[in-house]
Design a protein around this motif. Structure first.
Motif, short mmCIF file in Angstrom:
data_model
loop_
_atom_site.label_atom_id
_atom_site.label_comp_id
_atom_site.label_asym_id
_atom_site.label_seq_id
_atom_site.Cartn_x
_atom_site.Cartn_y
_atom_site.Cartn_z
N ALA A 113 -65.59 60.86 -94.28
CA ALA A 113 -66.62 61.76 -93.75
C ALA A 113 -66.52 61.88 -92.24
O ALA A 113 -66.87 62.90 -91.66
CB ALA A 113 -68.01 61.24 -94.13
N ARG A 166 -66.88 56.67 -94.82
CA ARG A 166 -66.66 57.45 -96.05
C ARG A 166 -67.96 58.05 -96.57
O ARG A 166 -69.04 57.50 -96.38
CB ARG A 166 -66.06 56.53 -97.13
N GLU A 167 -67.77 59.16 -97.30
CA GLU A 167 -68.93 59.88 -97.84
C GLU A 167 -69.78 58.99 -98.75
O GLU A 167 -69.23 58.20 -99.52
CB GLU A 167 -68.38 61.05 -98.67
N ASP A 187 -74.99 63.84 -89.92
CA ASP A 187 -74.00 63.40 -90.90
C ASP A 187 -74.02 61.88 -91.03
O ASP A 187 -73.78 61.33 -92.09
CB ASP A 187 -72.57 63.79 -90.46
N ARG A 247 -75.02 62.59 -99.78
CA ARG A 247 -73.62 62.28 -99.48
C ARG A 247 -73.42 61.99 -97.99
O ARG A 247 -72.44 62.39 -97.38
CB ARG A 247 -72.67 63.42 -99.91
N LYS A 248 -74.41 61.33 -97.38
CA LYS A 248 -74.30 61.00 -95.95
C LYS A 248 -73.68 59.61 -95.79
O LYS A 248 -73.40 58.92 -96.77
CB LYS A 248 -75.69 60.99 -95.31
#
Ligand code: SF4
Ligand code: SF4
Length: 597
Positions: free
Chosen positions: A348, A371-372, A480, A511-512
């Motif tokens: 991410a 990572r997501e 994010d 998905r943060k």
């Protein structure tokens, strides 16, 4: 049915934005009786008349609770018919405590329960700072009545000795920030006032405060002041020692050192009572546990003493077995997660290798990836640069020699919180750029921040303010990466796990990525997918590599501390193994300091 009615006097706005709504809607009042009344004000001098609720006449319909515009009324039916009267009651419609814990010599008694349920008041009663009024709030408490109230129980002798001055008490308060205001001078000066000077060098060494003995108390950090406060309490010659939240501000190693010192105090006839929200430390330290249950700000009930394992497990279960009382609908469980392969998750965000130096300290961070839908826990000693690293990711500090070059948007909750003065929680939330549906469905459902909406932000307790700050940070739009620096500070055990659930839920549903700096190992175990472990020498040098899978990260971290953990068979919670036990030795040989499955 025993009914408790509590009205928060200072929040009632009768005569201002409310015209005695509660009294007007109460069905008992409407039937002609006087359930909610206003006090007399013969000379018209009262600034504001706050209603009084009769617990005898109230039928528990809760209409006044729903209609009060500032949510300052609480009506609760006690979870059971309590035969005894309260030990302490602060007013007619005010908080009260039922029962007290037993004080046992030669051991450590732990108190576990939510914030606002009377734990600190109980410690003050046992320390002789409050003489309980036995429910009669109109008069001052006196020890003769207290002694006869507890006739036939261990507490009869305890209060008898307290009255005669035969019990010496040493007490470490929860709020340590007042110590430099009360005692002027350096650390050594404070500690030398204690009556066991022969122990000074030993305890100073154990708590690692030897290097700061000459420093002025007003120049100490929170962690240093906490260790000095523990040392001052442990060094006093006393029969009974009370420690109120001794591990706040401390890192994991410091928590263990503090646990050793507290254990060393509970020798011979000396007894210790302890309030602690870090379950691993409470478990490690205590010989017995009393649960405190009830309703925050309304009433608290002390359970019978239990073995440490049963006490903590019953707390997590939300059910007091011997009293057949369920005080929470859901059980709190630790899932033993198989370590997922993080490499299968989408990257991410990334950050480059970074250096930062200032006033004798240098930090090196290896490049890393996030990572997501991943929570990264950050562990390490105080003073090795964790907060500096998080601030560099947040863009609040620049790495040496270059711009950070980060291309992700962050939502950041700092370690130290400052409340905006003069506004309510509701007004503060309205002023923030938050995703309202995420806030409602994933955050507030778990943290119950809405209950505080009419409270002033600058009047919240430390734990309440923390929940508001975490809630806003998790719900912020346009982010994010969520950066949370010590989200469990000042928060009770139950809300720590609620915060952990809220973090997981936001990260998984949106998905943060979240990065969580925290010293509570159970909290990290509960919430994290990977771990970043900071190493180095506090205040001199910090080094950090990319995040490791949980198993490797925990093994690296705990190997450095020389301790191993096992899992409790019933709740799945991690428990520290006794040093040198068979399990401790076996796990060390296998290099499995944490996970044994
Ligand atoms: S809960 Fe009690 S005090 Fe409140 S409206 Fe109902 S009867 Fe009246
Ligand atoms: S409804 Fe609430 S604000 Fe109004 S008088 Fe009653 S307690 Fe006070």
């Amino acid at each position: 049915m025993v009914r408790v009615a509590v009205l928060e006097n200072d929040r009632c706005v009768n005569g201002e934005s409310c015209s005695f709504v509660c009294g007007n809607v109460c069905p008992v009042n409407r039937a002609g009786k006087e359930c909610i009344t206003l006090p007399e004000d013969r000379d018209n001098s009262a600034k504001r008349l706050v209603p009084i609720i009769s617990e005898e006449l109230c039928i528990g319909c809760n209409i006044c609770v729903q209609k009060c515009p500032v949510d300052c009324i609480y009506i609760e039916n006690l979870v059971q018919e309590l035969k005894e009267s309260p030990v302490q009651r602060f007013g007619e419609n005010a908080f009260r405590i039922y029962r007290l814990p037993a004080v046992k010599g030669g051991g450590v008694t732990g108190l576990i329960g939510r914030n606002g349920i009377g734990k600190s008041t109980i410690l003050k009663i046992l320390a002789g700072q409050i003489i309980p009024n036995l429910g009669d709030w109109k008069k001052k408490g006196d020890y003769d009545s207290v002694i006869s109230f507890f006739r036939g129980k261990e507490l009869q002798n305890y209060f008898g000795a307290l009255k005669e001055g035969g019990t010496k008490v040493s007490y470490k308060p929860q709020n340590i920030t007042d110590i430099p205001k009360v005692f002027k001078g350096n650390v050594k000066g404070l500690l030398e006032k204690a009556a066991r000077p022969e122990k000074l060098s030993e305890i100073s060494r154990e708590l690692n405060i030897e290097k700061i003995l000459g420093r002025d108390l007003s120049a100490l950090s929170g962690g240093e002041l906490q260790r000095v406060a523990i040392a001052a309490c442990a060094l006093r010659e006393a029969d009974f020692y009370a420690f109120d939240e001794p591990t706040s501000y401390l890192d994991v190693r410091e928590r263990l050192n503090c646990a050793h010192v507290i254990r060393s105090v509970a020798q011979g006839e000396r007894g210790v009572v302890l309030i602690e929200h870090d379950l691993a430390v409470l478990d490690y330290l205590s010989d017995y546990i009393h649960l405190l249950y009830g309703k925050k700000g309304v009433y608290g009930i002390v359970s019978n003493p239990k073995s440490t394992r049963n006490g903590i497990n019953e707390f997590l279960e939300g059910y007091v077995h011997d009293e057949n009382v369920r005080f929470r609908r859901e059980e709190l469980r630790f899932e033993v997660k198989p370590s997922a392969d993080y490499r299968k998750k989408k990257v991410a965000a990334t950050y480059p290798a970074m250096e930062k130096s200032f006033s004798g300290f240098s930090l090196h961070v290896d490049e890393g990836d996030l990572r997501e839908a991943e929570v990264i826990g950050v562990l390490g000693p105080n003073g090795t640069g964790k907060t500096t690293f998080v601030k560099m990711l947040a863009g609040l500090e620049s790495p040496d020699g270059k711009k950070s070059g980060l291309d992700f948007k962050v939502s950041y909750k700092p370690q130290y919180l400052v409340a905006q003065p003069g506004i309510t929680v509701g007004e503060f939330l309205d002023s923030q750029n938050i995703d309202k549906s995420l806030y409602r469905n994933e955050v507030d459902r778990r943290l119950s921040i809405t209950e505080l909406q009419h409270h002033r932000l600058d009047e919240l307790s430390g734990g309440e303010l923390q929940k508001v700050a975490v809630g806003v940070c998790l719900s912020r739009l346009d982010s994010d990466v969520i950066l949370l620096d010590e989200p469990s500070a000042f928060v009770d055990v139950e809300d720590r796990l609620n915060i952990a659930n809220a973090i997981r839920s936001v990260v998984d549903s949106k998905r943060k990525v979240a990065m969580v700096v925290d010293h509570d190992l159970l909290f990290q175990d509960y919430v994290s997918d990977r771990l970043m472990v900071f190493e180095g020498e506090p205040s001199v040098k910090g080094v950090c590599h990319n995040a490791l899978p949980m198993r490797e990260g925990m093994n690296l971290f705990l190997k450095g501390l020389g301790i191993t953990y096992r899992r409790d068979g019933q709740t799945g919670r991690p428990r520290i193994n006794k040093a040198g036990s068979q399990m401790d030795e076996d796990q060390k040989k296998k290099g499995e300091y944490y996970y044994t499955v």
